[in-house]
Design an enzyme around this catalytic site. Structure first.
Site, PDB file in Angstrom:
ATOM      1  N   CYS A  79       0.840  -1.204   0.000  1.00  0.00           N
ATOM      2  CA  CYS A  79       0.000   0.000   0.000  1.00  0.00           C
ATOM      3  C   CYS A  79       0.872   1.249   0.000  1.00  0.00           C
ATOM      4  CB  CYS A  79      -0.913  -0.039   1.233  1.00  0.00           C
ATOM      5  SG  CYS A  79      -1.806   1.488   1.499  1.00  0.00           S
ATOM      6  N   ASP A 156      11.258 -15.497   4.049  1.00  0.00           N
ATOM      7  CA  ASP A 156      12.720 -15.339   3.974  1.00  0.00           C
ATOM      8  C   ASP A 156      13.457 -15.608   5.274  1.00  0.00           C
ATOM      9  OD1 ASP A 156      12.467 -14.580   1.384  1.00  0.00           O
ATOM     10  OD2 ASP A 156      12.453 -12.435   1.800  1.00  0.00           O
ATOM     11  N   ARG A 200      16.428 -12.032  -1.117  1.00  0.00           N
ATOM     12  CA  ARG A 200      17.163 -10.900  -1.676  1.00  0.00           C
ATOM     13  C   ARG A 200      18.232 -10.378  -0.726  1.00  0.00           C
ATOM     14  NH1 ARG A 200      12.612  -7.159  -3.316  1.00  0.00           N
ATOM     15  NH2 ARG A 200      11.549  -8.894  -2.351  1.00  0.00           N
TER      16      ARG A 200
END
Ligand code: ATP
Length: 768
Positions: A79, A156, A200
């Protein structure tokens, strides 16, 4: 006058992760149970900003069946508006208009940063709403203090301060499942595969997948390879190929870089492995990018359990908070659920990314938790077996006997493999004793040849993901084989130490060996037990290898059964679980599938209990409008009662139901031992086995520490937030319920109440 009901809202934000539905279910039901109103904010912060139908009150049955659904059923979104103050102002207005005074947010570090910002600004947001006439002073008065609690939902596992985020073990399971599939084809064609996985800024998934599958090389952001990584990787792969390995697996995290910060891409790795020029590896190499399958599917048992107990804890934290309480998030350290300051964890997480960006890799590594660095060491140990780099001087090299005792359990082979790897890398001689003490003793009779022999690394190297016990296992105790014979054999083979893997029998065996030390000096060598049993009933640890594999089997079994019930008729399934006289597996499985009742040996089954549960089922089905046709599950441990078994209970329920609903018993039996062990069991096996080897090595060659040092006969285990060795003597004398073959006290017992509350079981059904 009664205080107004607290209104607690739950939201999922950022990337979806398996287990988020368990969180929402737990928060909604716990809130209702505690007398509060429960709300769900749909679509993350977007829902908070837009309000209206995206903020909904939730009822008890709105979250029925959610444990077995993947993703997040209340939606999530990124958002943009919430990054800006006007967006947060509207969100605050919507909160007040809905009367919400507490917000539980499950998401990644971004979502939690947003949450903390929102809370910090809260008073000024209210002031502005009043100043601009959007709300009146009276309207905002009851909402002076916004209460926020964070839960970390992310695949992750990248948040500092917690060992596991909700969803990370499901993603790891999916990755390992895929790598296991790929291995079969790689091995068939003698191929190399480069597998790219998510991560990442965090290499947890890549690293643990590497450890669990026994990959040849792993690239992670926290530990970039040296300037000459190309040469390094090729050397490792060449070494593995030279000793006969037919497959090569390289796992690369999407955020992996070299030392200069240049991204390492799978094509680069492929080109190196496939290089046909002189001296090149010339391997037939393929790239597989796993992508979004890593997020998909239903949550593994661990994530359902973690999401559930953390959801319950979050509601408790909300209810206990005062205006002075710092915003917290719920973490897990080893096996302990703890509340921790939210912003500290977010700041630390950001500092890992910063350290990586600034190429301060040692710092990045040190900011990760101990499990991460332990696993990094594990990976190095298991991939660098045949090098001389870490070999000890000749006179320090030990002969270490390996023995598995009791029933097979997932992770036994992974433990043996890792320990063998450690031994070989240090120059010790690992020796397999096949088929437990019975096999050991039989060898003495000169019957089967080869029941005691040195390990062959090429063979062992392929055991990382194998179920069962490759060196065989047996329940026989040393006293049954003949203690004098065992003592003689230990002397004959000149063992300097003994590494045992197994369940309660193994614990009992270790205890017998310790006691017999007084009589037999050869038994004074250091010995250590790594608990492995699906029953999870070994004193000295809260987690035995194999129990997670078993839970996953049970959860999958129950999911399927529940589905069959919804497709046919209204049914109650009574499912019998293994576990010996420990109700651990039944209880945690019950928590993970949302059982209506769990019967365990620790409590037994009384007529009153059955009566209450049957009456409750009748009521539930009578009130059922058809929308929840899904089946109900009752879990019963195999030894919960000597009178009532699954079949009898199912018959009683059916008879009482008078045709209004059905009941069947179902016994998964040995399926529970599992096929391929879960990655959690495999990774724990590796980490704990290496710790065991370090422990044994600490005593050195020809040590008779058994005469004096209690820790020379020890059990490794997770106790609360720590991984520790406990002397077996201490456990035997103080912590073991010998007649019932289980620990006197068990952490999981605390979960019984939660299973009952969330399953809607009447509070008086169980004895207190
Ligand atoms: P993942 O681990 O999947 O990346 P995440 O929670 O870190 O999850 P983000 O996209 O970073 O995912 O954040 C989710 C949402 O949280 C954003 O879309 C935004 O609405 C809100 N958010 C993130 N950071 C902030 C911030 N600094 N200030 C306000 N809101 C934020």
């Amino acid at each position: 006058m009664e205080a107004p009901k607290k209104k607690i809202a739950v939201m999922t934000s950022g990337g979806d992760s398996p287990g988020m539905n368990a969180v929402v279910r737990a928060v909604v039901r716990t809130a209702i149970h505690m007398g509060c109103d429960a709300f769900a904010v749909y679509e993350g912060y977007e829902g908070l900003v837009k309000g209206g139908d995206l903020i909904r009150q939730m009822g008890w049955s709105d979250v029925r069946g959610w444990l077995s659904e993947g993703g997040t059923l209340i939606g999530t979104a990124r958002c943009m508006a919430f990054y800006e103050r006007p967006g947060r102002l509207t969100a605050a207005k919507n909160m007040v208009l809905n009367g919400i005074d507490a917000l539980i947010i499950c998401g990644g570090d971004g979502s939690l940063t947003g949450a903390d910002r929102f809370r910090a600004e809260w008073p000024s947001l209210l002031e502005e709403l009043v100043a601009t006439g959007q709300l009146t002073a009276d309207q905002v008065k009851p909402y002076k203090h916004l209460n926020i609690v964070g839960l970390v939902g992310s695949i992750d596992n990248d948040l500092s301060g917690t060992d596991a985020t909700i969803g990370c073990y499901s993603a790891l399971a999916r990755i390992c499942e895929m790598v296991d599939y790929i291995e079969a084809t790689a091995s068939s064609h003698s191929r190399a595969f480069v597998i790219e996985v998510m991560g990442r800024h965090c290499g947890w998934l890549a690293l643990l997948a590497g450890v669990a599958t026994g990959a040849d090389f792993v690239f992670i952001p926290e530990r970039p390879v040296s300037d000459c990584w190309q040469e390094e990787m090729c050397t490792v792969v060449k070494r593995h190929r030279n000793y006969g390995k037919r497959k090569t697996i390289v796992i690369v995290a999407e955020g992996a870089n070299d030392k200069d910060g240049n991204k390492i891409i799978p094509e680069q790795i492929k080109d190196l492995l496939a290089d046909k020029s002189e001296g090149g590896l010339a391997l037939d190499t393929r790239i597989t990018t796993l992508g979004h399958v890593q997020r998909g599917g239903t949550a593994v048992a661990y994530d359902r359990m973690l999401g559930t107990i953390q959801g319950v804890e979050a509601v408790q934290a909300v209810l206990e908070a005062t205006p002075e309480t710092e915003t917290c998030f719920i973490a897990i350290n080893e096996n302990k659920i703890v509340r921790k300051p939210l912003m500290k964890a977010v700041a630390e997480t950001k500092s890992v990314s910063k350290a990586i960006d600034e190429k301060q890799f040692d710092k990045a590594m040190s900011l990760r938790d101990t499990e991460f660095s332990d696993q990094y060491k594990s990976y190095l140990t298991t991939t660098n077996v045949k090098t001389d780099e870490h070999k000890l001087p000749e006179k320090q090299r030990m002969r270490i006997g390996f023995i598995n005792v009791g029933a097979p359990a997932g992770g036994m082979n992974a433990a043996v493999r890792a320990a063998v790897a450690y031994c070989l890398s240090r120059g010790h001689t690992p020796i397999a004793i096949h088929n437990g003490f019975a096999g050991f003793a039989r060898h003495h009779d000169d019957k089967p040849v080869g029941s005691v022999r040195e390990f062959d690394w090429l063979e062992v190297d392929s055991w990382a993901s194998k179920g069962g016990s490759e060196i065989g296992t047996n329940r026989e105790l040393p006293s049954e084989s003949g203690m004098d014979l065992i003592a003689d054999l230990i002397k004959k083979y000149e063992f300097d130490a003994l590494f045992m893997v197994g369940g309660f029998e193994a614990f009992h065996a270790l205890s017998q060996l310790r006691i017999a030390r007084e009589k037999f000096p050869s038994l004074r060598i250091p010995m250590v037990l790594l608990p492995a049993t699906i029953s999870n009933n070994v004193p000295g640890t809260e987690h035995s290898l194999g129990s997670d594999t078993c839970l996953n089997e049970l959860v999958q079994y129950c999911d399927k059964i529940k589905q069959s019930a919804s497709a046919t008729r209204r049914r109650v399934f009574v499912i019998e679980t293994q576990g010996g006289r420990s109700g651990c597996i039944a209880t945690i499985a019950g928590l993970s599938v949302g059982a209506s009742a769990v019967y365990i040996p620790e409590e037994g089954i009384s007529l009153d209990m059955l009566n209450t549960d049957v009456k409750h089922l009748k009521k539930v089905f009578a009130e059922d409008t058809g929308q929840s046709r899904a089946g109900r599950l009752i879990l019963i441990n195999e030894k919960a009662s000597s009178v009532y078994d699954a079949k009898l209970i199912a018959n009683i329920i059916r008879d009482e139901a008078h045709g209004r609903f059905e009941s069947r018993e179902s016994i998964p039996g040995h399926v529970q031992q599992g096929g391929v062990p879960s990655p959690m069991d495999r990774c724990r096996a590796v980490r704990h086995a290496i710790k065991c080897m370090e422990h044994l090595q600490g005593y050195g060659k020809k040590s008779a520490a058994g005469a004096t040092d209690p820790l020379s006969a020890a059990v490794i285990g997770i106790k609360g937030s720590e991984l520790v060795f406990t002397p077996v003597k201490e456990l035997e004398e103080n912590e073991t319920d010998w007649p019932n073959r289980r620990p006197k006290q068990a952490e999981w017992l605390k979960m019984r109440g939660i299973v009952d509350i969330l399953g809607g079981r009447p509070q008086h059904a169980r004895p207190e």
